[in-house]
Scaffold this active site. Sequence first.
Site, PDB file in Angstrom:
ATOM      1  N   CYS A 132       0.808  -1.221   0.000  1.00 48.59           N
ATOM      2  CA  CYS A 132       0.000   0.000   0.000  1.00 48.59           C
ATOM      3  C   CYS A 132       0.849   1.282   0.000  1.00 48.59           C
ATOM      4  CB  CYS A 132      -0.945  -0.003   1.188  1.00 48.59           C
ATOM      5  SG  CYS A 132      -0.262  -0.741   2.670  1.00 48.59           S
ATOM      6  N   HIS A 244      -3.206   6.189   4.522  1.00 56.98           N
ATOM      7  CA  HIS A 244      -1.769   6.265   4.794  1.00 56.98           C
ATOM      8  C   HIS A 244      -1.253   7.631   4.337  1.00 56.98           C
ATOM      9  CE1 HIS A 244      -1.783   2.130   5.801  1.00 56.98           C
ATOM     10  NE2 HIS A 244      -0.976   1.634   4.879  1.00 56.98           N
TER      11      HIS A 244
HETATM   12  N1  LIG Z   1      -4.963  -3.623   4.311  1.00 56.76           N
HETATM   13  C1  LIG Z   1      -4.152  -3.044   3.442  1.00 56.76           C
HETATM   14  O1  LIG Z   1      -3.952  -1.816   3.415  1.00 56.76           O
HETATM   15  C2  LIG Z   1      -3.457  -3.880   2.431  1.00 56.76           C
HETATM   16  C3  LIG Z   1      -2.790  -3.232   1.415  1.00 56.76           C
HETATM   17  C4  LIG Z   1      -2.122  -3.982   0.459  1.00 56.76           C
HETATM   18  C5  LIG Z   1      -2.150  -5.349   0.566  1.00 56.76           C
HETATM   19  N2  LIG Z   1      -2.796  -5.968   1.579  1.00 56.76           N
HETATM   20  C6  LIG Z   1      -2.782  -7.419   1.603  1.00 56.76           C
HETATM   21  O2  LIG Z   1      -4.083  -7.929   1.320  1.00 56.76           O
HETATM   22  C7  LIG Z   1      -4.286  -9.168   2.003  1.00 56.76           C
HETATM   23  C8  LIG Z   1      -5.550  -9.089   2.847  1.00 56.76           C
HETATM   24  O3  LIG Z   1      -5.407  -8.024   3.771  1.00 56.76           O
HETATM   25  P1  LIG Z   1      -6.646  -7.472   4.612  1.00 56.76           P
HETATM   26  O4  LIG Z   1      -6.162  -6.213   5.203  1.00 56.76           O
HETATM   27  O5  LIG Z   1      -7.894  -7.464   3.807  1.00 56.76           O
HETATM   28  O6  LIG Z   1      -6.790  -8.618   5.745  1.00 56.76           O
HETATM   29  P2  LIG Z   1      -8.055  -9.011   6.644  1.00 56.76           P
HETATM   30  O7  LIG Z   1      -8.954  -7.838   6.837  1.00 56.76           O
HETATM   31  O8  LIG Z   1      -7.491  -9.658   7.837  1.00 56.76           O
HETATM   32  O9  LIG Z   1      -8.853 -10.096   5.762  1.00 56.76           O
HETATM   33  C9  LIG Z   1      -8.279 -11.323   5.432  1.00 56.76           C
HETATM   34  C10 LIG Z   1      -9.174 -12.056   4.450  1.00 56.76           C
HETATM   35  O10 LIG Z   1      -8.524 -13.261   4.044  1.00 56.76           O
HETATM   36  C11 LIG Z   1      -9.381 -14.357   4.286  1.00 56.76           C
HETATM   37  N3  LIG Z   1      -8.584 -15.535   4.626  1.00 56.76           N
HETATM   38  C12 LIG Z   1      -7.650 -15.644   5.587  1.00 56.76           C
HETATM   39  N4  LIG Z   1      -7.129 -16.893   5.603  1.00 56.76           N
HETATM   40  C13 LIG Z   1      -7.768 -17.579   4.606  1.00 56.76           C
HETATM   41  C14 LIG Z   1      -7.702 -18.915   4.127  1.00 56.76           C
HETATM   42  N5  LIG Z   1      -6.863 -19.811   4.646  1.00 56.76           N
HETATM   43  N6  LIG Z   1      -8.501 -19.280   3.102  1.00 56.76           N
HETATM   44  C15 LIG Z   1      -9.355 -18.376   2.553  1.00 56.76           C
HETATM   45  N7  LIG Z   1      -9.480 -17.095   2.978  1.00 56.76           N
HETATM   46  C16 LIG Z   1      -8.692 -16.712   3.999  1.00 56.76           C
HETATM   47  C17 LIG Z   1     -10.256 -13.915   5.430  1.00 56.76           C
HETATM   48  O11 LIG Z   1     -11.430 -14.715   5.453  1.00 56.76           O
HETATM   49  P3  LIG Z   1     -12.248 -14.992   6.825  1.00 56.76           P
HETATM   50  O12 LIG Z   1     -13.046 -13.737   7.067  1.00 56.76           O
HETATM   51  O13 LIG Z   1     -13.088 -16.154   6.455  1.00 56.76           O
HETATM   52  O14 LIG Z   1     -11.249 -15.253   7.877  1.00 56.76           O
HETATM   53  C18 LIG Z   1     -10.520 -12.471   5.026  1.00 56.76           C
HETATM   54  O15 LIG Z   1     -11.492 -12.411   4.012  1.00 56.76           O
HETATM   55  C19 LIG Z   1      -3.009  -9.404   2.791  1.00 56.76           C
HETATM   56  O16 LIG Z   1      -2.146 -10.201   2.023  1.00 56.76           O
HETATM   57  C20 LIG Z   1      -2.431  -8.028   2.941  1.00 56.76           C
HETATM   58  O17 LIG Z   1      -1.026  -8.041   3.123  1.00 56.76           O
HETATM   59  C21 LIG Z   1      -3.468  -5.270   2.510  1.00 56.76           C
END
Ligand SMILES: NC(=O)c1ccc[n+]([C@@H]2O[C@H](COP(=O)([O-])OP(=O)(O)OC[C@H]3O[C@@H](n4cnc5c(N)ncnc54)[C@H](OP(=O)(O)O)[C@@H]3O)[C@@H](O)[C@H]2O)c1
Length: 342
Positions: A132, A244
């Site tokens: 990000c 951010h």
């Molecule tokens: N947040 C940011 O600003 C940002 C920016 C760039 C990249 N990212 C990346 O994007 C990804 C997600 O981030 P987030 O912030 O959205 O995280 P989050 O809010 O914690 O959400 C995680 C998601 O992944 C799912 N998940 C986790 N383990 C899984 C599995 N084994 N099988 C299938 N689904 C699974 C969860 O499903 P359940 O609800 O069923 O647990 C939920 O939908 C990460 O790799 C992160 O590094 C995030």
Amino acid sequence: MGYRVVVAGATGNVGREMVNILAEREFPADEIALLASSRSQGDEIEYGDTGRMLKVQNIEHFDPAGWDIALFAIGSEATKVYAPKFAAAGCTVIDNSSLYRMDPDVPLIVPEVNPDAIDGYRAKNIIANPNCSTAQMVVALKPLHDAATIRRVVVATYQSVSGAGKQGMDELFEQSRNIFVGDPATPQKFTKQIAFNVIPHIDSFLDDGSTKEEWKMVVETKKIMGAKIKVTATCVRVPVFVGHSEAINIEFEDEISAARAKSILREAPGIMLVDAHEDGGYVTPIECVGEFATYVSRVREDPTVDNGLSLWCVSDNLRKGAALNAVQIAELLGRRYLKKAA
Ligand SMILES: NC(=O)c1ccc[n+]([C@@H]2O[C@H](COP(=O)([O-])OP(=O)(O)OC[C@H]3O[C@@H](n4cnc5c(N)ncnc54)[C@H](OP(=O)(O)O)[C@@H]3O)[C@@H](O)[C@H]2O)c1
């Protein structure tokens, strides 16, 4: 005819935004499948503000054959399991995790900056979305680089807790409430108390004393904009829910005035310049939430180096930093390669 689109991680911070943005931008999708872990199977999520409710399916039991594009936001561990399976089934994966970003066979794309690099996606049928903090920074840097060639960037970030997923947001909310009612504010997700505090540590430490988040900004910027650009970063978590901010200092090869930089930024794709030299004449993270733009403010010359500029850059990390960029990549992929939709 439109595309058959999968959103994996649809219950998470990034996944929910991807669903909203697909709907907001009227992405030409004939069918949408929402996936997450078994924990969320059967949950319902609205497709933007359309009133159309979609059921969440368990990714373990989903067959990707016949689906065109999968937007992944499920973290590196689960991505390692599912991305190769989806890609091999002919469904192009656009991934938000850090797993493939530095893979030489996977393009790392910010559509305003390096759209042509997408041509390499066929090697693995996977495209990576940058971190990000990198995404918003390169949007701001690229037009200036084209004008005066950037030599070195010094950046300090002020990163919101939503960058650490749902748990990060819950921790800031609960700690803030606990402090007001006199309960203990014990850190769980973050290494120290995040409410009413700032933490100069995001992701794990590396041998040289920097953190992996800082390393990502260095190597991802080079992969997207060119290996010659030197970047040094200090990444800091701040008690902001979404958005951010970055204080960026840039040294150029060629002369560039603040006035010229502003006129370039005013015309640049994806950027909104808000820079009045008066109280409130700049953008703060709370104002960028839900927006598509990367905001630039406080553009000024740095007289301590040759050809130096400093600026302030703010963007919604869940949008340009993740979900919006992923959907823009899907749009680019569709325009250039899939050619299915009208
Ligand atoms: N947040 C940011 O600003 C940002 C920016 C760039 C990249 N990212 C990346 O994007 C990804 C997600 O981030 P987030 O912030 O959205 O995280 P989050 O809010 O914690 O959400 C995680 C998601 O992944 C799912 N998940 C986790 N383990 C899984 C599995 N084994 N099988 C299938 N689904 C699974 C969860 O499903 P359940 O609800 O069923 O647990 C939920 O939908 C990460 O790799 C992160 O590094 C995030």
